[in-house]
Design a protein around this motif. Structure first.
Motif, PDB file in Angstrom:
ATOM      1  N   GLY A  73    -112.520  15.870 -45.244  1.00 23.35           N
ATOM      2  CA  GLY A  73    -112.604  17.009 -44.344  1.00 23.35           C
ATOM      3  C   GLY A  73    -111.641  18.081 -44.781  1.00 23.35           C
ATOM      4  O   GLY A  73    -110.977  17.976 -45.809  1.00 23.35           O
ATOM      5  N   ILE A  74    -111.538  19.143 -43.972  1.00 24.59           N
ATOM      6  CA  ILE A  74    -110.651  20.257 -44.301  1.00 24.59           C
ATOM      7  C   ILE A  74    -109.316  20.133 -43.575  1.00 24.59           C
ATOM      8  O   ILE A  74    -108.256  20.333 -44.163  1.00 24.59           O
ATOM      9  N   ALA A  75    -109.382  19.792 -42.291  1.00 24.41           N
ATOM     10  CA  ALA A  75    -108.161  19.732 -41.481  1.00 24.41           C
ATOM     11  C   ALA A  75    -107.850  18.336 -40.973  1.00 24.41           C
ATOM     12  O   ALA A  75    -106.822  18.128 -40.338  1.00 24.41           O
ATOM     13  N   ALA A  76    -108.747  17.374 -41.243  1.00 24.98           N
ATOM     14  CA  ALA A  76    -108.536  16.005 -40.746  1.00 24.98           C
ATOM     15  C   ALA A  76    -109.191  15.010 -41.690  1.00 24.98           C
ATOM     16  O   ALA A  76    -110.144  15.339 -42.401  1.00 24.98           O
ATOM     17  N   GLN A  77    -108.655  13.801 -41.695  1.00 31.49           N
ATOM     18  CA  GLN A  77    -109.195  12.706 -42.511  1.00 31.49           C
ATOM     19  C   GLN A  77    -109.395  11.482 -41.639  1.00 31.49           C
ATOM     20  O   GLN A  77    -108.442  10.969 -41.042  1.00 31.49           O
ATOM     21  N   ALA A  78    -110.647  11.018 -41.538  1.00 35.84           N
ATOM     22  CA  ALA A  78    -110.920   9.784 -40.807  1.00 35.84           C
ATOM     23  C   ALA A  78    -110.323   8.606 -41.563  1.00 35.84           C
ATOM     24  O   ALA A  78    -110.337   8.572 -42.801  1.00 35.84           O
ATOM     25  N   LEU A  79    -109.781   7.646 -40.828  1.00 33.21           N
ATOM     26  CA  LEU A  79    -109.160   6.463 -41.415  1.00 33.21           C
ATOM     27  C   LEU A  79    -110.118   5.287 -41.310  1.00 33.21           C
ATOM     28  O   LEU A  79    -110.832   5.142 -40.310  1.00 33.21           O
ATOM     29  N   PRO A  80    -110.169   4.423 -42.325  1.00 32.65           N
ATOM     30  CA  PRO A  80    -111.213   3.397 -42.397  1.00 32.65           C
ATOM     31  C   PRO A  80    -110.961   2.130 -41.599  1.00 32.65           C
ATOM     32  O   PRO A  80    -111.725   1.177 -41.715  1.00 32.65           O
ATOM     33  N   LEU A  81    -109.884   2.099 -40.802  1.00 35.53           N
ATOM     34  CA  LEU A  81    -109.674   0.932 -39.955  1.00 35.53           C
ATOM     35  C   LEU A  81    -108.971   1.353 -38.669  1.00 35.53           C
ATOM     36  O   LEU A  81    -108.418   2.454 -38.588  1.00 35.53           O
ATOM     37  N   ALA A  82    -109.039   0.501 -37.678  1.00 36.20           N
ATOM     38  CA  ALA A  82    -108.463   0.777 -36.357  1.00 36.20           C
ATOM     39  C   ALA A  82    -108.004  -0.558 -35.764  1.00 36.20           C
ATOM     40  O   ALA A  82    -108.382  -1.610 -36.279  1.00 36.20           O
ATOM     41  N   PRO A  83    -107.214  -0.532 -34.699  1.00 39.68           N
ATOM     42  CA  PRO A  83    -106.506   0.623 -34.166  1.00 39.68           C
ATOM     43  C   PRO A  83    -105.252   0.901 -34.992  1.00 39.68           C
ATOM     44  O   PRO A  83    -104.564  -0.023 -35.399  1.00 39.68           O
ATOM     45  N   VAL A  84    -104.983   2.171 -35.224  1.00 34.59           N
ATOM     46  CA  VAL A  84    -103.785   2.579 -35.965  1.00 34.59           C
ATOM     47  C   VAL A  84    -102.710   2.939 -34.954  1.00 34.59           C
ATOM     48  O   VAL A  84    -102.955   3.728 -34.035  1.00 34.59           O
ATOM     49  N   GLU A 103     -93.914  16.291 -44.935  1.00 38.33           N
ATOM     50  CA  GLU A 103     -93.089  16.220 -43.737  1.00 38.33           C
ATOM     51  C   GLU A 103     -93.931  15.696 -42.580  1.00 38.33           C
ATOM     52  O   GLU A 103     -95.059  16.152 -42.360  1.00 38.33           O
ATOM     53  N   ALA A 104     -93.377  14.756 -41.836  1.00 38.91           N
ATOM     54  CA  ALA A 104     -94.126  14.138 -40.739  1.00 38.91           C
ATOM     55  C   ALA A 104     -94.532  15.146 -39.669  1.00 38.91           C
ATOM     56  O   ALA A 104     -95.541  14.944 -38.975  1.00 38.91           O
ATOM     57  N   ALA A 105     -93.810  16.233 -39.553  1.00 41.27           N
ATOM     58  CA  ALA A 105     -94.130  17.239 -38.537  1.00 41.27           C
ATOM     59  C   ALA A 105     -95.408  18.007 -38.869  1.00 41.27           C
ATOM     60  O   ALA A 105     -95.952  18.694 -37.997  1.00 41.27           O
ATOM     61  N   ARG A 106     -95.900  17.888 -40.090  1.00 41.43           N
ATOM     62  CA  ARG A 106     -97.094  18.641 -40.497  1.00 41.43           C
ATOM     63  C   ARG A 106     -98.392  17.982 -40.072  1.00 41.43           C
ATOM     64  O   ARG A 106     -99.439  18.623 -40.104  1.00 41.43           O
ATOM     65  N   TYR A 107     -98.334  16.707 -39.701  1.00 37.80           N
ATOM     66  CA  TYR A 107     -99.563  15.998 -39.352  1.00 37.80           C
ATOM     67  C   TYR A 107     -99.306  15.087 -38.164  1.00 37.80           C
ATOM     68  O   TYR A 107     -98.165  14.838 -37.773  1.00 37.80           O
ATOM     69  N   ARG A 108    -100.391  14.601 -37.590  1.00 34.92           N
ATOM     70  CA  ARG A 108    -100.277  13.676 -36.457  1.00 34.92           C
ATOM     71  C   ARG A 108    -101.426  12.676 -36.514  1.00 34.92           C
ATOM     72  O   ARG A 108    -102.422  12.888 -37.210  1.00 34.92           O
ATOM     73  N   LEU A 109    -101.268  11.611 -35.750  1.00 33.69           N
ATOM     74  CA  LEU A 109    -102.302  10.592 -35.629  1.00 33.69           C
ATOM     75  C   LEU A 109    -103.167  10.907 -34.420  1.00 33.69           C
ATOM     76  O   LEU A 109    -102.664  11.087 -33.317  1.00 33.69           O
ATOM     77  N   GLU A 110    -104.456  10.995 -34.629  1.00 31.05           N
ATOM     78  CA  GLU A 110    -105.410  11.123 -33.528  1.00 31.05           C
ATOM     79  C   GLU A 110    -105.973   9.724 -33.282  1.00 31.05           C
ATOM     80  O   GLU A 110    -106.756   9.204 -34.068  1.00 31.05           O
ATOM     81  N   ARG A 111    -105.540   9.109 -32.192  1.00 31.43           N
ATOM     82  CA  ARG A 111    -105.921   7.728 -31.913  1.00 31.43           C
ATOM     83  C   ARG A 111    -107.372   7.640 -31.465  1.00 31.43           C
ATOM     84  O   ARG A 111    -107.876   8.506 -30.756  1.00 31.43           O
ATOM     85  N   ASP A 112    -108.030   6.574 -31.877  1.00 28.47           N
ATOM     86  CA  ASP A 112    -109.409   6.314 -31.476  1.00 28.47           C
ATOM     87  C   ASP A 112    -109.670   4.831 -31.677  1.00 28.47           C
ATOM     88  O   ASP A 112    -109.163   4.232 -32.622  1.00 28.47           O
ATOM     89  N   ALA A 113    -110.455   4.236 -30.780  1.00 27.94           N
ATOM     90  CA  ALA A 113    -110.715   2.798 -30.850  1.00 27.94           C
ATOM     91  C   ALA A 113    -111.493   2.405 -32.097  1.00 27.94           C
ATOM     92  O   ALA A 113    -111.387   1.272 -32.571  1.00 27.94           O
ATOM     93  N   HIS A 114    -112.289   3.337 -32.616  1.00 24.96           N
ATOM     94  CA  HIS A 114    -113.122   3.002 -33.773  1.00 24.96           C
ATOM     95  C   HIS A 114    -112.822   3.849 -35.006  1.00 24.96           C
ATOM     96  O   HIS A 114    -112.914   3.353 -36.116  1.00 24.96           O
ATOM     97  N   ARG A 115    -112.502   5.115 -34.832  1.00 22.06           N
ATOM     98  CA  ARG A 115    -112.296   5.975 -35.988  1.00 22.06           C
ATOM     99  C   ARG A 115    -111.102   6.909 -35.785  1.00 22.06           C
ATOM    100  O   ARG A 115    -111.268   8.081 -35.459  1.00 22.06           O
ATOM    101  N   PRO A 116    -109.891   6.395 -35.913  1.00 23.18           N
ATOM    102  CA  PRO A 116    -108.712   7.257 -35.820  1.00 23.18           C
ATOM    103  C   PRO A 116    -108.686   8.243 -36.985  1.00 23.18           C
ATOM    104  O   PRO A 116    -109.347   8.031 -38.010  1.00 23.18           O
TER     105      PRO A 116
END
Length: 199
Positions: A73-84, A103-116
């Motif tokens: 993606g451009i602004a986000a990357q889906a992660l291949p396992l959950a829950p993160v 830097e950790a301040a540049r990104y965040r985790l978007e939590r999701d039960a199936h596709r964080p």
């Protein structure tokens, strides 16, 4: 390119070896039998791997690393396992192996039960160096203890480990595939994977 590596291990103490022995009705003769305990631990690890592979879920918490040759993606990357539960590090690696940690301040985790997802706080995902990669270190799993794992996934692991125990002397020429009861227990946890982790 997407590679998922397990960099942490499930501690033996977190595995329900005694519960599997009870499930198999091994009785008090099991207690103190180190060889039998080691075999049951091995069966549980094998069953755990099958369930995690079929569902894309990490059951017990540990560390993983994802290697990507390109963003999906451009602004986000889906992660291949959950829950993160945590994004521990995101690093850009060039073709010579030099690493630049974001830097950790540049990104965040978007939590999701199936596709964080790894989501940029502002702007777009950083450019990956030519012939390089991005490495995402993360912690995933329902929790550190077996009691943290949802009951239906616990049951699926237990049933599968019991099947492995019952067929441990088979020649391997039986019908392949998961038992229907295990498939039914896993059904609601399965994620349809598109584009190797794309949205």
């Amino acid at each position: 390119m997407m590679v998922l590596e397990e960099t942490g291990v499930v501690p033996a103490a977190a595995l329900p070896v005694a519960a599997l022995a009870d499930h198999l009705r091994l009785g008090t003769a099991f207690q103190g039998d180190l060889a039998q305990a080691a075999m049951l631990e091995s069966l549980l690890r094998a069953a755990l791997a099958v369930v995690e592979g079929r569902t894309g879920k990490a059951l017990l918490a540990r560390e993983f690393r994802i290697l990507l040759g390109a963003w999906r993606g451009i602004a986000a990357q889906a992660l291949p396992l959950a829950p993160v539960s945590a994004l521990d590090e995101v690093a850009l690696v060039d073709s010579a192996g030099a690493r630049v940690v974001l830097e950790a301040a540049r990104y965040r985790l978007e939590r999701d039960a199936h596709r964080p997802r790894l989501v940029m706080v502002a702007g777009t995902l950083p450019m990956i160096p030519a012939s390089g990669r991005v490495e995402i270190a993360l912690t995933a799993g329902f929790g550190a203890d077996w009691a943290d794992v949802p009951a239906d996934l616990q049951q699926a692991v237990m049933l599968l480990a019991a099947q492995f125990y019952e067929t441990r002397h088979d020649a391997g020429d039986g019908v392949a595939g998961l038992p229907l009861t295990v498939q039914a227990l896993l059904e609601r946890w399965r994620t349809v994977r598109l584009l190797g982790g794309g949205a």
